[in-house]
Design a protein around this motif. Structure first.
Motif, PDB file in Angstrom:
ATOM      1  N   ARG A 140       0.837  -1.212   0.000  1.00 38.55           N
ATOM      2  CA  ARG A 140       0.000   0.000   0.000  1.00 38.55           C
ATOM      3  C   ARG A 140       0.869   1.258   0.000  1.00 38.55           C
ATOM      4  O   ARG A 140       0.606   2.214  -0.714  1.00 38.55           O
ATOM      5  N   THR A 141       1.942   1.239   0.800  1.00 34.43           N
ATOM      6  CA  THR A 141       2.853   2.397   0.869  1.00 34.43           C
ATOM      7  C   THR A 141       3.501   2.646  -0.488  1.00 34.43           C
ATOM      8  O   THR A 141       3.584   3.781  -0.958  1.00 34.43           O
ATOM      9  N   ALA A 142       3.949   1.560  -1.142  1.00 32.30           N
ATOM     10  CA  ALA A 142       4.601   1.700  -2.455  1.00 32.30           C
ATOM     11  C   ALA A 142       3.615   2.240  -3.487  1.00 32.30           C
ATOM     12  O   ALA A 142       3.973   3.061  -4.333  1.00 32.30           O
ATOM     13  N   LEU A 143       2.351   1.788  -3.407  1.00 33.26           N
ATOM     14  CA  LEU A 143       1.327   2.282  -4.339  1.00 33.26           C
ATOM     15  C   LEU A 143       1.076   3.772  -4.129  1.00 33.26           C
ATOM     16  O   LEU A 143       0.951   4.521  -5.089  1.00 33.26           O
ATOM     17  N   ASP A 144       1.021   4.183  -2.852  1.00 31.51           N
ATOM     18  CA  ASP A 144       0.795   5.605  -2.559  1.00 31.51           C
ATOM     19  C   ASP A 144       1.919   6.448  -3.143  1.00 31.51           C
ATOM     20  O   ASP A 144       1.696   7.531  -3.668  1.00 31.51           O
ATOM     21  N   ALA A 145       3.150   5.937  -3.051  1.00 29.94           N
ATOM     22  CA  ALA A 145       4.297   6.686  -3.582  1.00 29.94           C
ATOM     23  C   ALA A 145       4.212   6.768  -5.104  1.00 29.94           C
ATOM     24  O   ALA A 145       4.545   7.779  -5.704  1.00 29.94           O
ATOM     25  N   LEU A 146       3.746   5.676  -5.727  1.00 34.58           N
ATOM     26  CA  LEU A 146       3.667   5.632  -7.196  1.00 34.58           C
ATOM     27  C   LEU A 146       2.525   6.511  -7.698  1.00 34.58           C
ATOM     28  O   LEU A 146       2.651   7.230  -8.679  1.00 34.58           O
ATOM     29  N   LEU A 147       1.388   6.422  -7.007  1.00 33.67           N
ATOM     30  CA  LEU A 147       0.187   7.103  -7.494  1.00 33.67           C
ATOM     31  C   LEU A 147      -0.025   8.411  -6.770  1.00 33.67           C
ATOM     32  O   LEU A 147      -0.776   8.472  -5.814  1.00 33.67           O
TER      33      LEU A 147
END
Length: 734
Positions: free
Chosen positions: A716-723
């Protein structure tokens, strides 16, 4: 105790404001995490010199080379008043000259003695037909133990070479990375443990340490393999979540009525549909019959009959009581589509009119330049449902345009429209309408999205019967001027045989140029471009006075009044105009079967996919097509290699791969297509198709089991950084 920067800490704290400012402005790096993901481009080995022979491809780019000084000498000029230091460096494969001027010659003259090894960074220039670096920055690579700084900084055998800029050389970035490396221990691993172990991938912390400070080549391989998986998997999860959300949206199923409009249309077709058209139509009809919105990309070769497939889909929707809208990128193309669709449908396009079929529907055109009475009539036909099909430009997106029941949106030449524009049209349905996007040559971002499997994809790669082959040749106007003279003779021969020709130029012309384009032109000239791109107005005049004297030559470009544009196109289609000198306004959809030859001036200034699109305008009848790519570029230049690739194949899918390899994939999630701000740092879409396909399977499984990713906080953290917000909206809108 050493300061360990937090991953989201501004680089000002760790590196100081001056360095942080350069990293932010020049390389888009703001935090410790950004810098940890700024990977080395390659690695120089202490025992192996960098090939200088590759620099010819990097003219005007900033490069870092590792080489040895062969000789150095000071020359004087201006009667002894000026001094110039010339240093020749070698790496065994080639030689390169460095130059230093004026007061700046003394220190390098003392440092750069023959036999000295160093890293040099600068902009590759050309002087007297030889490559050179002027005033390069350099860092000596001394193995001498007394030179502690150099020995310490470059003790490792593999020297990372980072993507750098004029104000910050690679070795300075190395020192910046050293300052944030302790922060790697804080990184959260986005990959589920089972996936990581199942695929024998190293932990993220280890991968980041190995990519920046490898001890061996095996370290680099381990790190790359792991970091590619991160990028592919996180991106695939974003796309899988979007597909999952799409599948939850309601849509009205649209099934054709037996014996209805579609059947009547098929019955009057004067030719048989190709197997490809039937197969793709079946895929589309299956999607239209479901209760969630279709989201399909139709990729078809130039001239493969995509419009026919789209029209049959629109008729199926009209059969079921809905309306269909086709969005075209230019007025010329919208008018062309409207003309060809009403011709194909005949009396079926005259529903409710005298002489029209009782099974028919109205097909209306809506563009920005229409007169008010015609516009009002079209808007009324849409809101009452009288018109089942509308073809239009951006004018369709305006607030005033209301539909009775919009069931299908067809977007032609998908890469010409922003996401917001497609979204605005989709929002006009009571429930989300089905969406079909079409492209003749997948441009890089489309290919990237296709490889990532974000859209369901249909491919039309079979040409309808009666289409003729197109032969393409490169015309080297600089090296062989007589080839260009012969090109104009060929155009004259085709016209004398009753055919017509296109001449395409990159620019309209000077007479009414805006201040902005004049500035661009001046900048291009100052930047060393020999001359501005050739222009429609100038070339048309030269041809009419010179090699094509006595032949009816006319112009077509985007700044003409719409009525004049339509008039020229009508007269060209009717055969009155023999040679049309145009900009890329004719790139898509223009269909004049009698045109057999196209000459593209300054062809090196167009992209691979664009050249393929343009040449698809000839050979549309029974006579063979000829496309001549005129260029003044040198035979050994990358631009000429691009043109040779276009001449060598008619396969648009092959060309789109070449285009993608050359231009990179742009931001796969964003709207940029230039490749400047790519969310892909390690992953190359073409090379890593297997990783992407495997990551897609894993992501689909993970999202099916846990759509909210509740059990995977790291992901979830990686997705937030990407999006970031912009990309999140992009994904939601599609």
């Amino acid at each position: 105790m050493e300061h360990v920067p937090a991953l989201d800490e501004d680089l000002k704290k760790t590196l100081g404001p001056a360095t942080a400012k350069v990293l932010a402005e020049q390389l888009g790096l703001h935090t410790a995490l950004d810098l940890l993901h700024h990977y080395p481009r390659r690695y120089a080995e202490r025992g192996e010199l960098t090939p200088l022979t590759e620099l010819a491809d990097q003219l005007d780019e900033h490069v870092t080379v590792v080489a040895q000084v062969a000789d150095a000498r000071i020359l004087t000029f201006n009667g002894g008043r000026g001094k110039r230091l010339e240093v020749t460096i070698t790496d065994g494969s080639g030689r390169l000259q460095l130059v230093f001027f004026g007061a700046g010659v003394h220190k390098p003259h003392k440092d750069l003695l023959p036999g000295t090894r160093a890293m040099f960074a600068g902009k590759v220039g050309m002087f007297n037909r030889k490559l050179q670096l002027a005033h390069p920055a350099y860092e000596l690579l001394s193995a001498d133990a007394s030179d502690e700084d150099a020995a310490g900084a470059f003790a490792s055998r593999l020297i990372p070479i980072y993507p750098a800029c004029a104000k910050l050389e690679s070795w300075k970035i190395t020192k910046c990375v050293d300052a944030v490396l302790p922060a790697v221990r804080e990184t959260v691993d986005p990959l589920p443990a089972a996936l990581r172990e199942g695929r024998a991938l190293v932990p993220l912390t280890e991968a980041l340490l190995k990519i920046h400070r490898p001890a061996t080549k095996a370290d680099i391989e381990d790190a790359r393999r792991r970091l590619k998986w991160d990028e592919a998997f996180v991106l695939q999860v974003a796309l899988a979540r979007r597909r999952h959300a799409d599948s939850q949206l309601p849509a009205v199923p649209r099934r054709p009525t037996p014996g209805g409009l579609l059947d009547s249309f098929d019955a009057k077709l004067p030719f048989t549909l190709t197997d490809g058209q039937l197969k793709v139509s079946a895929e589309i009809f299956d999607d239209l019959a479901t209760s969630h919105p279709m989201h399909r990309l139709l990729q078809g070769e130039v001239g493969s009959g995509k419009t026919m497939v789209a029209l049959r889909a629109m008729l199926a929707v009209v059969d079921s009581g809905g309306q269909a809208a086709m969005l075209a990128p230019t007025e010329v193309l919208a008018q062309q589509h409207h003309r060809s669709i009403t011709e194909m449908m005949g009396e079926l396009a005259e529903g409710g009119m005298l002489g029209g079929s009782d099974r028919g529907t109205k097909v209306v055109l809506l563009t920005g330049s229409m007169g008010m009475p015609a516009r009002r009539r079209a808007l009324l036909d849409l809101v009452t449902g009288e018109a089942g099909i509308v073809i239009g430009t951006h004018a369709l997106i305006e607030d005033k345009v209301q539909f009775h029941d919009l069931g299908l949106v067809v977007v032609d030449e998908q890469h010409r429209f922003g996401v917001e524009q497609r979204d605005a049209l989709r929002s006009k349905g009571k429930q989300p309408p089905h969406l079909l996007v079409m492209t003749a040559t997948p441009i890089p971002r489309t290919v990237a999205m296709t490889v990532f499997g974000d859209l369901e994809t249909s491919v039309l790669d079979q040409l309808p019967a009666g289409r003729s082959p197109i032969v393409t040749h490169v015309v080297p106007a600089q090296d062989k001027p007589h080839f260009l003279a012969r090109a104009w003779e060929r155009v004259r021969e085709e016209v004398e045989n009753g055919h017509q020709a296109y001449v395409v130029c990159p620019r309209i012309g000077d007479d009414d140029e805006t201040a902005g384009s004049k500035k661009k032109k001046a900048a291009a000239e100052a930047d060393g471009d020999k001359r501005p791109p050739l222009a429609v107005l100038e070339i048309a005049e030269q041809l009419a006075r010179g090699p094509l004297a006595g032949i009816r030559v006319e112009v077509l470009h985007g700044r003409m009044d719409p009525a004049d544009k339509d008039d020229v196109m009508r007269r060209f289609a009717a055969g009155e105009v023999k040679v049309l000198v145009a900009t890329t306004v004719i790139e898509v959809g223009v269909n004049v079967p009698n045109s057999t030859v196209m000459v593209i001036m300054d062809a090196d200034r167009f992209g691979v996919s664009q050249l393929h699109q343009l040449r698809g305008r000839v050979g549309r009848g029974t006579a063979p097509g000829l496309c001549l790519l005129v260029s003044e570029m040198h035979e050994a230049s990358p631009a000429r290699a691009r043109l040779a690739a276009v001449a060598a194949t008619l396969d648009g899918f092959e060309l789109s791969r070449i285009d993608l390899e050359q231009r990179r994939e742009g931001d796969v999630l964003g709207q940029a297509q230039s490749g400047v701000r790519s969310s892909l740092r390690m992953l190359a879409v073409i090379e890593d198709e297997e990783v992407i396909a495997e990551a897609r399977e894993e992501a689909t499984r993970v999202v099916a089991e846990d759509p909210g990713l509740q059990g995977l906080p790291g992901l979830r953290t990686a997705l937030d950084a990407l999006l970031d917000t912009e990309r999140e909206q992009y994904l939601e809108k599609g």
